[in-house]
Motif scaffolding. Structure first.
Motif, short mmCIF file in Angstrom:
data_model
loop_
_atom_site.label_atom_id
_atom_site.label_comp_id
_atom_site.label_asym_id
_atom_site.label_seq_id
_atom_site.Cartn_x
_atom_site.Cartn_y
_atom_site.Cartn_z
N GLU A 154 0.80 -1.29 0.00
CA GLU A 154 -0.12 -0.04 0.09
C GLU A 154 1.01 1.18 0.04
O GLU A 154 2.14 1.37 0.78
CB GLU A 154 -0.91 -0.06 1.09
N THR A 155 0.35 2.31 -0.61
CA THR A 155 0.93 3.56 -0.44
C THR A 155 -0.05 4.48 0.08
O THR A 155 -1.11 4.55 -0.41
CB THR A 155 1.27 4.14 -2.07
N ILE A 156 0.52 5.28 1.17
CA ILE A 156 -0.28 6.15 1.91
C ILE A 156 -0.03 7.54 1.72
O ILE A 156 1.17 8.07 1.79
CB ILE A 156 -0.57 5.72 3.36
N GLY A 157 -0.94 8.39 1.38
CA GLY A 157 -0.66 9.85 1.13
C GLY A 157 -1.29 10.78 2.24
O GLY A 157 -1.82 10.03 3.16
N PRO A 158 -1.35 12.03 2.02
CA PRO A 158 -1.80 12.75 2.92
C PRO A 158 -3.25 12.38 3.55
O PRO A 158 -4.06 12.27 3.04
CB PRO A 158 -1.98 14.19 2.29
N GLY A 159 -3.42 12.67 4.94
CA GLY A 159 -4.56 12.22 5.57
C GLY A 159 -4.70 10.72 6.05
O GLY A 159 -5.56 10.33 6.73
N GLY A 160 -3.70 9.88 5.45
CA GLY A 160 -3.88 8.55 5.65
C GLY A 160 -3.18 8.22 6.91
O GLY A 160 -2.17 8.90 7.59
N ILE A 161 -3.42 7.02 7.57
CA ILE A 161 -3.06 6.46 8.72
C ILE A 161 -2.09 5.08 8.27
O ILE A 161 -2.38 4.54 7.66
CB ILE A 161 -3.94 6.40 9.84
N LEU A 162 -1.29 4.82 9.42
CA LEU A 162 -0.43 3.94 9.35
C LEU A 162 0.15 3.50 10.87
O LEU A 162 0.25 4.48 11.61
CB LEU A 162 0.90 3.72 8.42
N GLY A 163 0.41 2.16 11.12
CA GLY A 163 0.69 1.70 12.47
C GLY A 163 -0.10 1.69 13.40
O GLY A 163 0.45 1.49 14.55
N GLU A 164 -1.46 1.66 13.15
CA GLU A 164 -2.41 1.72 14.20
C GLU A 164 -2.51 0.29 14.87
O GLU A 164 -2.88 0.17 16.00
CB GLU A 164 -3.85 2.27 13.64
N MET A 165 -2.28 -0.78 14.07
CA MET A 165 -2.24 -2.07 14.69
C MET A 165 -1.62 -2.04 16.05
O MET A 165 -2.07 -2.82 17.05
CB MET A 165 -2.15 -3.28 13.60
N ALA A 166 -0.32 -1.77 15.81
CA ALA A 166 0.60 -1.86 16.96
C ALA A 166 0.15 -1.23 18.16
O ALA A 166 0.27 -1.76 19.42
CB ALA A 166 1.96 -1.45 16.70
N LEU A 167 -0.68 -0.02 18.26
CA LEU A 167 -1.25 0.67 19.17
C LEU A 167 -2.34 -0.27 19.95
O LEU A 167 -2.82 -0.19 21.11
CB LEU A 167 -1.70 1.84 18.93
N ILE A 168 -2.99 -1.05 18.96
CA ILE A 168 -4.50 -1.41 19.46
C ILE A 168 -4.09 -2.97 20.12
O ILE A 168 -4.67 -3.22 21.12
CB ILE A 168 -5.46 -1.83 18.04
N ASP A 169 -3.13 -3.71 19.37
CA ASP A 169 -2.96 -4.96 19.97
C ASP A 169 -1.57 -5.17 20.81
O ASP A 169 -1.30 -6.26 21.25
CB ASP A 169 -2.86 -6.15 18.88
N ARG A 170 -0.80 -4.08 20.99
CA ARG A 170 0.50 -4.17 21.70
C ARG A 170 1.41 -5.23 21.13
O ARG A 170 2.32 -5.73 21.92
CB ARG A 170 0.14 -4.20 22.94
N ASN A 171 1.24 -5.83 19.83
CA ASN A 171 2.23 -6.51 19.35
C ASN A 171 3.41 -6.00 18.65
O ASN A 171 3.08 -4.57 18.29
CB ASN A 171 1.45 -7.64 18.57
N PRO A 172 4.34 -6.60 18.29
CA PRO A 172 5.42 -6.09 17.27
C PRO A 172 4.78 -5.58 16.00
O PRO A 172 3.75 -6.18 15.51
CB PRO A 172 6.35 -6.84 17.16
N ARG A 173 5.27 -4.60 15.14
CA ARG A 173 4.78 -4.35 13.79
C ARG A 173 4.62 -5.53 13.10
O ARG A 173 5.83 -6.24 13.04
CB ARG A 173 5.83 -3.30 13.36
N SER A 174 3.62 -5.54 12.26
CA SER A 174 3.42 -6.75 11.25
C SER A 174 4.05 -6.36 9.97
O SER A 174 3.96 -6.94 9.15
CB SER A 174 1.94 -7.08 11.02
N ALA A 175 4.30 -4.92 9.67
CA ALA A 175 4.75 -4.59 8.40
C ALA A 175 5.90 -3.36 8.49
O ALA A 175 6.01 -3.09 9.81
CB ALA A 175 3.51 -3.91 7.42
N SER A 176 6.55 -3.37 7.51
CA SER A 176 7.37 -1.98 7.50
C SER A 176 6.87 -0.73 6.92
O SER A 176 6.10 -1.02 6.02
CB SER A 176 8.91 -2.46 6.67
N ALA A 177 7.33 0.41 7.24
CA ALA A 177 7.04 1.40 6.37
C ALA A 177 8.36 2.51 5.99
O ALA A 177 9.25 2.35 6.93
CB ALA A 177 6.06 2.42 7.20
N ARG A 178 8.29 2.95 4.68
CA ARG A 178 9.31 3.65 4.40
C ARG A 178 8.57 4.90 3.55
O ARG A 178 7.81 4.59 2.93
CB ARG A 178 10.36 3.03 3.63
#
Length: 123
Positions: free
Chosen positions: A55-79
């Motif tokens: 996925e490519t996320i642009g202005p207004g998009g969110i990322l990394g929310e799963m780790a805040l919800i389930d407190r598990n390590p990140r399931s994906a990388s982001a660059r």
């Protein structure tokens, strides 16, 4: 590119702290602890699973929310696909927003549901 979430667009309007990332810079890596989610204020971010852009996320998009919800390590990388400005949202602020703005929680769930459906369609 994914459509911006209304939750992310709302958060950017009230953004305080911002973090700048240069093109190609890793924002977070799969397996790392997730203590913040991000809203893209400017630029584009690629989300990768096993070095494949999903996925490519642009202005207004969110990322990394799963780790805040389930407190598990990140399931994906982001660059950073381009130079970008991101607004970090820590767990305390996320929890406050969910409690005080139920619409925010629904929008985050919609983003997660869209991503899950997309992943289920992938071969």
């Amino acid at each position: 590119m994914a459509a911006p979430s209304q939750a992310g667009s709302y958060l950017v309007r009230f953004a305080g702290e911002q973090r700048a990332f240069a093109t190609g810079q890793v924002i977070f890596a799969a397996g790392s602890p997730g203590d913040v989610m991000y809203v893209v204020k400017e630029g584009e971010v690629e989300v990768l699973v096993r070095d494949r852009v999903i996925e490519t996320i642009g202005p207004g998009g969110i990322l990394g929310e799963m780790a805040l919800i389930d407190r598990n390590p990140r399931s994906a990388s982001a660059r950073a696909k381009t130079d970008c400005q991101l607004v970090p949202i820590d767990e305390a602020r996320f929890t406050y927003l969910v409690q005080q703005t139920p619409y925010f929680a629904i929008e985050v769930m919609r983003v997660m549901a869209r991503r899950l459906r997309h992943m289920n369609l992938e071969p």
